[in-house]
Motif scaffolding. Sequence first.
Motif, PDB file in Angstrom:
ATOM      1  N   GLU A  24       0.830  -1.203   0.000  1.00  0.00           N
ATOM      2  CA  GLU A  24       0.000   0.000   0.000  1.00  0.00           C
ATOM      3  C   GLU A  24       0.863   1.250   0.000  1.00  0.00           C
ATOM      4  O   GLU A  24       0.579   2.235  -0.684  1.00  0.00           O
ATOM      5  CB  GLU A  24      -0.899  -0.016   1.238  1.00  0.00           C
ATOM      6  N   ASP A  25       1.995   1.209   0.759  1.00  0.00           N
ATOM      7  CA  ASP A  25       2.857   2.392   0.880  1.00  0.00           C
ATOM      8  C   ASP A  25       3.555   2.724  -0.429  1.00  0.00           C
ATOM      9  O   ASP A  25       3.534   3.871  -0.886  1.00  0.00           O
ATOM     10  CB  ASP A  25       3.904   2.182   1.981  1.00  0.00           C
ATOM     11  N   ASN A  26       4.210   1.720  -1.056  1.00  0.00           N
ATOM     12  CA  ASN A  26       4.953   2.071  -2.266  1.00  0.00           C
ATOM     13  C   ASN A  26       4.030   2.338  -3.450  1.00  0.00           C
ATOM     14  O   ASN A  26       4.382   3.073  -4.358  1.00  0.00           O
ATOM     15  CB  ASN A  26       6.054   1.038  -2.602  1.00  0.00           C
ATOM     16  N   VAL A  27       2.831   1.758  -3.446  1.00  0.00           N
ATOM     17  CA  VAL A  27       1.859   2.101  -4.478  1.00  0.00           C
ATOM     18  C   VAL A  27       1.448   3.559  -4.338  1.00  0.00           C
ATOM     19  O   VAL A  27       1.340   4.284  -5.324  1.00  0.00           O
ATOM     20  CB  VAL A  27       0.612   1.177  -4.393  1.00  0.00           C
ATOM     21  N   GLN A  28       1.251   4.007  -3.106  1.00  0.00           N
ATOM     22  CA  GLN A  28       0.864   5.399  -2.879  1.00  0.00           C
ATOM     23  C   GLN A  28       1.934   6.353  -3.392  1.00  0.00           C
ATOM     24  O   GLN A  28       1.623   7.394  -3.972  1.00  0.00           O
ATOM     25  CB  GLN A  28       0.631   5.645  -1.375  1.00  0.00           C
ATOM     26  N   ASP A  29       3.214   6.005  -3.154  1.00  0.00           N
ATOM     27  CA  ASP A  29       4.305   6.852  -3.646  1.00  0.00           C
ATOM     28  C   ASP A  29       4.234   6.991  -5.161  1.00  0.00           C
ATOM     29  O   ASP A  29       4.375   8.087  -5.715  1.00  0.00           O
ATOM     30  CB  ASP A  29       5.667   6.251  -3.259  1.00  0.00           C
ATOM     31  N   MET A  30       4.028   5.864  -5.807  1.00  0.00           N
ATOM     32  CA  MET A  30       3.984   5.890  -7.268  1.00  0.00           C
ATOM     33  C   MET A  30       2.764   6.661  -7.765  1.00  0.00           C
ATOM     34  O   MET A  30       2.869   7.490  -8.673  1.00  0.00           O
ATOM     35  CB  MET A  30       3.940   4.470  -7.816  1.00  0.00           C
ATOM     36  N   LEU A  31       1.614   6.397  -7.170  1.00  0.00           N
ATOM     37  CA  LEU A  31       0.393   7.045  -7.639  1.00  0.00           C
ATOM     38  C   LEU A  31       0.447   8.560  -7.451  1.00  0.00           C
ATOM     39  O   LEU A  31      -0.127   9.301  -8.242  1.00  0.00           O
ATOM     40  CB  LEU A  31      -0.826   6.462  -6.924  1.00  0.00           C
ATOM     41  N   ARG A  32       1.145   8.996  -6.426  1.00  0.00           N
ATOM     42  CA  ARG A  32       1.301  10.443  -6.224  1.00  0.00           C
ATOM     43  C   ARG A  32       2.063  11.055  -7.395  1.00  0.00           C
ATOM     44  O   ARG A  32       1.709  12.114  -7.918  1.00  0.00           O
ATOM     45  CB  ARG A  32       2.045  10.706  -4.911  1.00  0.00           C
ATOM     46  N   GLU A  33       3.125  10.364  -7.827  1.00  0.00           N
ATOM     47  CA  GLU A  33       3.918  10.856  -8.956  1.00  0.00           C
ATOM     48  C   GLU A  33       3.100  10.835 -10.259  1.00  0.00           C
ATOM     49  O   GLU A  33       3.140  11.772 -11.058  1.00  0.00           O
ATOM     50  CB  GLU A  33       5.172   9.985  -9.135  1.00  0.00           C
ATOM     51  N   VAL A  34       2.346   9.751 -10.459  1.00  0.00           N
ATOM     52  CA  VAL A  34       1.528   9.634 -11.664  1.00  0.00           C
ATOM     53  C   VAL A  34       0.454  10.716 -11.678  1.00  0.00           C
ATOM     54  O   VAL A  34       0.201  11.359 -12.699  1.00  0.00           O
ATOM     55  CB  VAL A  34       0.879   8.231 -11.755  1.00  0.00           C
ATOM     56  N   ARG A  35      -0.189  10.923 -10.512  1.00  0.00           N
ATOM     57  CA  ARG A  35      -1.242  11.942 -10.416  1.00  0.00           C
ATOM     58  C   ARG A  35      -0.695  13.318 -10.777  1.00  0.00           C
ATOM     59  O   ARG A  35      -1.310  14.069 -11.547  1.00  0.00           O
ATOM     60  CB  ARG A  35      -1.833  11.968  -9.003  1.00  0.00           C
ATOM     61  N   MET A  36       0.495  13.644 -10.230  1.00  0.00           N
ATOM     62  CA  MET A  36       1.101  14.953 -10.514  1.00  0.00           C
ATOM     63  C   MET A  36       1.425  15.098 -11.996  1.00  0.00           C
ATOM     64  O   MET A  36       1.184  16.139 -12.596  1.00  0.00           O
ATOM     65  CB  MET A  36       2.366  15.142  -9.673  1.00  0.00           C
ATOM     66  N   ALA A  37       1.963  14.041 -12.599  1.00  0.00           N
ATOM     67  CA  ALA A  37       2.329  14.091 -14.017  1.00  0.00           C
ATOM     68  C   ALA A  37       1.093  14.292 -14.884  1.00  0.00           C
ATOM     69  O   ALA A  37       1.109  15.072 -15.847  1.00  0.00           O
ATOM     70  CB  ALA A  37       3.046  12.805 -14.428  1.00  0.00           C
ATOM     71  N   LEU A  38      -0.010  13.619 -14.545  1.00  0.00           N
ATOM     72  CA  LEU A  38      -1.234  13.746 -15.334  1.00  0.00           C
ATOM     73  C   LEU A  38      -1.856  15.128 -15.179  1.00  0.00           C
ATOM     74  O   LEU A  38      -2.324  15.722 -16.161  1.00  0.00           O
ATOM     75  CB  LEU A  38      -2.245  12.667 -14.922  1.00  0.00           C
ATOM     76  N   LEU A  39      -1.864  15.651 -13.960  1.00  0.00           N
ATOM     77  CA  LEU A  39      -2.425  16.987 -13.745  1.00  0.00           C
ATOM     78  C   LEU A  39      -1.590  18.051 -14.456  1.00  0.00           C
ATOM     79  O   LEU A  39      -2.121  19.000 -15.033  1.00  0.00           O
ATOM     80  CB  LEU A  39      -2.525  17.288 -12.245  1.00  0.00           C
ATOM     81  N   GLU A  40      -0.261  17.891 -14.407  1.00  0.00           N
ATOM     82  CA  GLU A  40       0.622  18.821 -15.124  1.00  0.00           C
ATOM     83  C   GLU A  40       0.386  18.742 -16.631  1.00  0.00           C
ATOM     84  O   GLU A  40       0.604  19.713 -17.360  1.00  0.00           O
ATOM     85  CB  GLU A  40       2.091  18.504 -14.821  1.00  0.00           C
ATOM     86  N   ALA A  41      -0.060  17.562 -17.084  1.00  0.00           N
ATOM     87  CA  ALA A  41      -0.324  17.367 -18.512  1.00  0.00           C
ATOM     88  C   ALA A  41      -1.705  17.871 -18.912  1.00  0.00           C
ATOM     89  O   ALA A  41      -2.126  17.687 -20.045  1.00  0.00           O
ATOM     90  CB  ALA A  41      -0.205  15.883 -18.854  1.00  0.00           C
ATOM     91  N   ASP A  42      -2.400  18.522 -17.976  1.00  0.00           N
ATOM     92  CA  ASP A  42      -3.727  19.093 -18.255  1.00  0.00           C
ATOM     93  C   ASP A  42      -4.789  18.030 -18.490  1.00  0.00           C
ATOM     94  O   ASP A  42      -5.771  18.282 -19.187  1.00  0.00           O
ATOM     95  CB  ASP A  42      -3.686  20.044 -19.465  1.00  0.00           C
ATOM     96  N   VAL A  43      -4.615  16.844 -17.925  1.00  0.00           N
ATOM     97  CA  VAL A  43      -5.671  15.840 -17.982  1.00  0.00           C
ATOM     98  C   VAL A  43      -6.782  16.288 -17.039  1.00  0.00           C
ATOM     99  O   VAL A  43      -6.517  16.768 -15.933  1.00  0.00           O
ATOM    100  CB  VAL A  43      -5.139  14.451 -17.573  1.00  0.00           C
ATOM    101  N   ALA A  44      -8.032  16.125 -17.461  1.00  0.00           N
ATOM    102  CA  ALA A  44      -9.173  16.552 -16.645  1.00  0.00           C
ATOM    103  C   ALA A  44      -9.180  15.805 -15.314  1.00  0.00           C
ATOM    104  O   ALA A  44      -8.912  14.594 -15.272  1.00  0.00           O
ATOM    105  CB  ALA A  44     -10.472  16.299 -17.396  1.00  0.00           C
ATOM    106  N   LEU A  45      -9.488  16.521 -14.238  1.00  0.00           N
ATOM    107  CA  LEU A  45      -9.443  15.943 -12.894  1.00  0.00           C
ATOM    108  C   LEU A  45     -10.287  14.675 -12.751  1.00  0.00           C
ATOM    109  O   LEU A  45      -9.811  13.688 -12.158  1.00  0.00           O
ATOM    110  CB  LEU A  45      -9.856  16.995 -11.865  1.00  0.00           C
ATOM    111  N   PRO A  46     -11.534  14.629 -13.264  1.00  0.00           N
ATOM    112  CA  PRO A  46     -12.307  13.387 -13.147  1.00  0.00           C
ATOM    113  C   PRO A  46     -11.627  12.201 -13.823  1.00  0.00           C
ATOM    114  O   PRO A  46     -11.704  11.073 -13.339  1.00  0.00           O
ATOM    115  CB  PRO A  46     -13.638  13.734 -13.849  1.00  0.00           C
ATOM    116  N   VAL A  47     -10.950  12.464 -14.941  1.00  0.00           N
ATOM    117  CA  VAL A  47     -10.239  11.398 -15.655  1.00  0.00           C
ATOM    118  C   VAL A  47      -9.056  10.910 -14.824  1.00  0.00           C
ATOM    119  O   VAL A  47      -8.797   9.711 -14.726  1.00  0.00           O
ATOM    120  CB  VAL A  47      -9.762  11.891 -17.040  1.00  0.00           C
ATOM    121  N   VAL A  48      -8.353  11.852 -14.183  1.00  0.00           N
ATOM    122  CA  VAL A  48      -7.211  11.488 -13.337  1.00  0.00           C
ATOM    123  C   VAL A  48      -7.675  10.622 -12.171  1.00  0.00           C
ATOM    124  O   VAL A  48      -7.070   9.584 -11.859  1.00  0.00           O
ATOM    125  CB  VAL A  48      -6.495  12.749 -12.798  1.00  0.00           C
TER     126      VAL A  48
END
Length: 457
Positions: A24-48
């Motif tokens: 659960e811990d290392n998945v959270q670390d990764m998902l945080r990075e993925v979430r940031m990358a997608l938001l920076e890429a202007d992906v719509a929040l509901p899609v993220v």
Amino acid sequence: MASALSERLSRLVKTMRGQARITEDNVQDMLREVRMALLEADVALPVVRDFIARVKEKALGQEVVGSLSPGQALVGVVHKELAATMGAGGVAELNLATQPPAVILMAGLQGAGKTTTTAKLARHLIGRKKKVLTVSGDVYRPAAIEQLKTVTQQAGAEWFPSQASDQPVDIALAAVDYAKKHYFDVLLVDTAGRLAIDEAMMAEIRALHAALNPIETLFVVDAMQGQDAINVAKAFKEALPLTGIVLTKLDGDSRGGAALSVRQVTGAPIKFAGVSEKIDGLELFDAERHAGRVLGMGDILALVEQVQQGVDLQAAQKLADKVKSGSGFDLEDFLSQISQMKNMGGLSGLIDKLPAQMTGGKTPQLGAADMDRAERDVRRMEGIIRSMTPLERRKPELLKASRKRRIAAGAGVQVQEVNRLLNQFEQMQGMMKKMKGGGMMKMMKRMGGGGMKGFVR
């Protein structure tokens, strides 16, 4: 998005290298990075949110538990879900199964690239042995009709004339009638765009759709619009029964969020992607392959297809036979090799499709300045060789000081540049002698003639 996401995931894979399992811990670390990358890429929040939830569920499930490489397994899950979000299930082909002409309506905002995309699509269809007619219903934008005429001629299709004083529905119906009488397979209808969504625009395109009943209604959207693309997509979805999406300017997109968001918002498959400004710069969109590009895995399939289309196998075999016979490798052959590379999209087009591991871990964006310089060098080399006489190209040993000065002046370069080219040519000549023409030609033949067979094991 490609560079940001691939770099973040690469760091995470290294961080997780020593860990035995996914938690659960290392998945959270990764998902945080993925979430940031997608938001920076202007992906719509509901899609993220939806994307992150799916990745987390599958990463913690039985699919990856026990993997010897948790980091790589997580990247695999992200790759799979990226492809699913963009429309996994293979390439979405155009539906042309109707009584000819198959009418394709092009819709989108002004500036999205509808007119050039119409011509690119015409070129794509001509390559599939279709007889194509284009027509412009854009009676508002100055020179729009002439622009379509020009790019249609470049594509090798036929253009149906229209006037700014005519009504768009009348223009389109006249084009349908002409296409039927002259046995065209496909009619591409370019429509008017606006700088913003307005009811008059939507009413007009709804009327066009009702009059034409097109087999395909393609929504053309600029991949660099980001969040704005979502609002535009919603408006067009409400106005028209969209059958597909064309993402333009994907080659210049540093964020890439539109590819993820527009597919989810409209529910329509992404059918094509504009990957360059050239008339043949339109590719069938493959979600699996695009997801691979985003994650820095490259696109070897697209590279092979590019080589298949760009390599002249007869010329390659002719050069191989020539070198084997002892006739040698001359500057005419060198020029031919440069032309073949240009036909395959140039250096940047080829390197863009290579996996990050093969380009030193660098993304194409990071090497853009180097690529530009290399492309300029190639063009300069071509200019120098074209400034030579046919005899000089066949017999480079004739190139003494006076001839070099004349060639330099003709190519608009310094004599040192001519000397540099001749040194590079001699190196290539030496390499060809060692290979005796065989090694390189076999590779080109396997890539160009055998498709994936023999290239990917």
